[in-house]
Design a protein around this motif. Structure first.
Motif, PDB file in Angstrom:
ATOM      1  N   ASP A 156     -90.827  51.397  18.913  1.00 30.57           N
ATOM      2  CA  ASP A 156     -89.891  51.190  19.977  1.00 30.57           C
ATOM      3  C   ASP A 156     -90.071  52.285  21.282  1.00 30.57           C
ATOM      4  O   ASP A 156     -90.199  51.901  22.380  1.00 30.57           O
ATOM      5  N   THR A 157     -90.478  53.322  20.690  1.00 34.36           N
ATOM      6  CA  THR A 157     -90.730  54.394  21.851  1.00 34.36           C
ATOM      7  C   THR A 157     -92.167  54.183  22.508  1.00 34.36           C
ATOM      8  O   THR A 157     -92.221  54.431  23.910  1.00 34.36           O
ATOM      9  N   LEU A 158     -93.076  53.912  21.666  1.00 29.89           N
ATOM     10  CA  LEU A 158     -94.331  53.577  22.116  1.00 29.89           C
ATOM     11  C   LEU A 158     -94.458  52.392  23.170  1.00 29.89           C
ATOM     12  O   LEU A 158     -94.936  52.512  24.465  1.00 29.89           O
ATOM     13  N   THR A 159     -93.591  51.427  22.831  1.00 29.41           N
ATOM     14  CA  THR A 159     -93.289  50.294  23.785  1.00 29.41           C
ATOM     15  C   THR A 159     -92.643  50.581  24.821  1.00 29.41           C
ATOM     16  O   THR A 159     -93.281  50.366  26.056  1.00 29.41           O
ATOM     17  N   GLU A 160     -91.801  51.424  24.896  1.00 30.00           N
ATOM     18  CA  GLU A 160     -90.917  51.962  26.069  1.00 30.00           C
ATOM     19  C   GLU A 160     -91.850  52.682  27.166  1.00 30.00           C
ATOM     20  O   GLU A 160     -92.056  52.537  28.377  1.00 30.00           O
ATOM     21  N   LEU A 161     -92.772  53.593  26.398  1.00 27.54           N
ATOM     22  CA  LEU A 161     -93.749  54.313  27.417  1.00 27.54           C
ATOM     23  C   LEU A 161     -94.777  53.439  28.038  1.00 27.54           C
ATOM     24  O   LEU A 161     -94.956  53.548  29.000  1.00 27.54           O
ATOM     25  N   ALA A 162     -95.452  52.397  27.178  1.00 27.01           N
ATOM     26  CA  ALA A 162     -96.302  51.454  27.962  1.00 27.01           C
ATOM     27  C   ALA A 162     -95.730  50.796  29.003  1.00 27.01           C
ATOM     28  O   ALA A 162     -96.213  50.469  29.887  1.00 27.01           O
ATOM     29  N   ASP A 163     -94.429  50.336  28.689  1.00 32.53           N
ATOM     30  CA  ASP A 163     -93.724  49.569  29.660  1.00 32.53           C
ATOM     31  C   ASP A 163     -93.644  50.400  31.166  1.00 32.53           C
ATOM     32  O   ASP A 163     -93.330  49.718  32.088  1.00 32.53           O
TER      33      ASP A 163
END
Length: 389
Positions: free
Chosen positions: A65-72
């Motif tokens: 979830d955190t990596l996805t948020e950062l990429a977004d």
């Protein structure tokens, strides 16, 4: 180029038996907001992503979830493994990650940087995973790797060789290194940074990183600056009372056309502050000076001369989040010259032997008159019973 340097997330670590997942999720979300606010180009996470080599499914969910948020948020993310991680587990799906998210755990990729670009040109980022000498020495034939300094010196040799080949080809490239180690000059928190062996065995001199524009270090849980361009960001969450006075956050590093330009500290929120309270047990339970700490994580040091009955349960009636209770008596008498055995040998009667024992376990406090009367009556009763037998 703006780089956010963080490390030591320790996803899955407990705090005195309490899960930290929800608190860490809150802090990492705040980190994502910082990335958006400061238009960060790249986030570097320098090891110890997980706290265990076998993280639970919930730990993987939080990381995803955190990596996805950062990429977004429009940034690129580079992650490498620390001594707490299983490099194989952390990196097993690295080839399946979305564009802009990199997980590097393979020592054989040390000289294969991730190249980022800005208006001034290219920046090579070299993610160095934690290199345990016993586990990696077989990878490079003819190279003697016995200590941590050996592995990092060899790794940096590969980095510099690649940099020199770039320069020889006519390319001017700035460079950033990520590493997870115990560098000489840092101040460790006792009992916090596990598997840090001091005395020089695993210590790495900061000079190993000479020639690099910025070195993003992980392993130490408090922020530290070894040089302007060699820093530890520390952990984003407090994981022990030994860390309670250390700020939580990350470094916002700026690279200009010439390399390192500046590093600004960005504070992260502390979901629940940590305090150490000291006083007698009655003071801790009733004194109004501790009222403001009733919602904090509490380490209670009670100073009564003798251990008190059920202190944790009683303290939690006031401090719901009391996590640790220590008996730290004040005014303890100096240790007697004679040993316990010598004093016991000189005791001539049963009551004297009991007094020697109680003084020993009570840190020198003797037996009161009321206690002596009770003990003597019990001894007298035992003598009468044995006489009738």
């Amino acid at each position: 180029m703006r780089i956010l340097h963080t490390s030591d997330w320790h996803i899955g670590r407990s705090f005195h038996g309490h899960s930290t997942l929800s608190a860490l999720a809150e802090v990492l979300h705040a980190l994502v907001l910082q990335v958006r606010e400061h238009a960060v180009d790249a986030v570097l996470v320098s090891g110890d992503i997980f706290d265990s080599a076998t993280p639970s499914a919930a730990c993987y969910t939080l990381l995803t979830d955190t990596l996805t948020e950062l990429a977004d948020a429009g940034t690129q993310v580079i992650v490498t493994s620390g001594n707490h991680d299983s490099a194989a587990r952390l990196g097993f799906q690295s080839g399946l990650l979305r564009a802009g998210v990199y997980v590097r755990t393979d020592p054989l990729q040390l000289d294969q940087p991730i190249t980022l670009t800005d208006e001034f040109g290219e920046v090579d980022v070299y993610p160095i995973p934690y290199l345990e000498p016993a586990l990696v020495r077989h990878l490079w034939e003819g190279v003697e790797l016995c200590k941590q300094v050996d592995t990092l010196t060899h790794a940096m040799g590969l980095v510099h060789r690649h940099r020199e080949s770039r320069v020889a080809g006519g390319t001017t490239v700035r460079s950033v290194v990520m590493a997870h180690c115990f560098a000489a000059g840092v101040e460790a928190t006792p009992g916090v940074e596990r598997e840090v062996r001091q005395g020089g065995v695993d210590m790495v001199p900061a000079s190993v990183f000479d020639g690099i524009d910025y070195t993003a270090l992980g392993h130490i849980h408090g922020r530290q600056e070894l040089r302007a361009n060699v820093r530890y960001a520390g952990a984003p969450l407090h994981y022990s009372f030994g860390e309670q006075h250390k700020p939580r956050g990350s470094w916002l590093v700026t690279l200009d056309a010439d390399g390192f330009a500046d590093a600004q500290w960005l504070d992260l929120p502390v979901p629940r502050r940590l305090v150490t309270l000291r006083g007698t047990l009655d003071e801790l339970l009733d004194d109004e000076r501790f009222a403001a700490d009733e919602d904090a994580w509490v380490c209670a040091e009670y100073t009564d001369a003798t251990p008190q009955r059920d202190p944790m349960r009683r303290l939690r009636a006031r401090f719901e989040h009391c996590a640790l209770v220590l008996h730290t008596p004040t005014g303890v008498r100096a240790a007697p010259v004679k040993t316990y055995g010598e004093r016991l040998q000189k005791a001539a009667t049963d009551i004297e032997r009991i007094e020697v024992f109680l003084a020993d376990v009570r840190n020198g406090e003797g037996v009161s008159e009321a206690e002596r009367e009770i003990l003597q009556s019990m001894i007298d009763e035992r003598v009468r019973v044995e006489a009738r037998a």
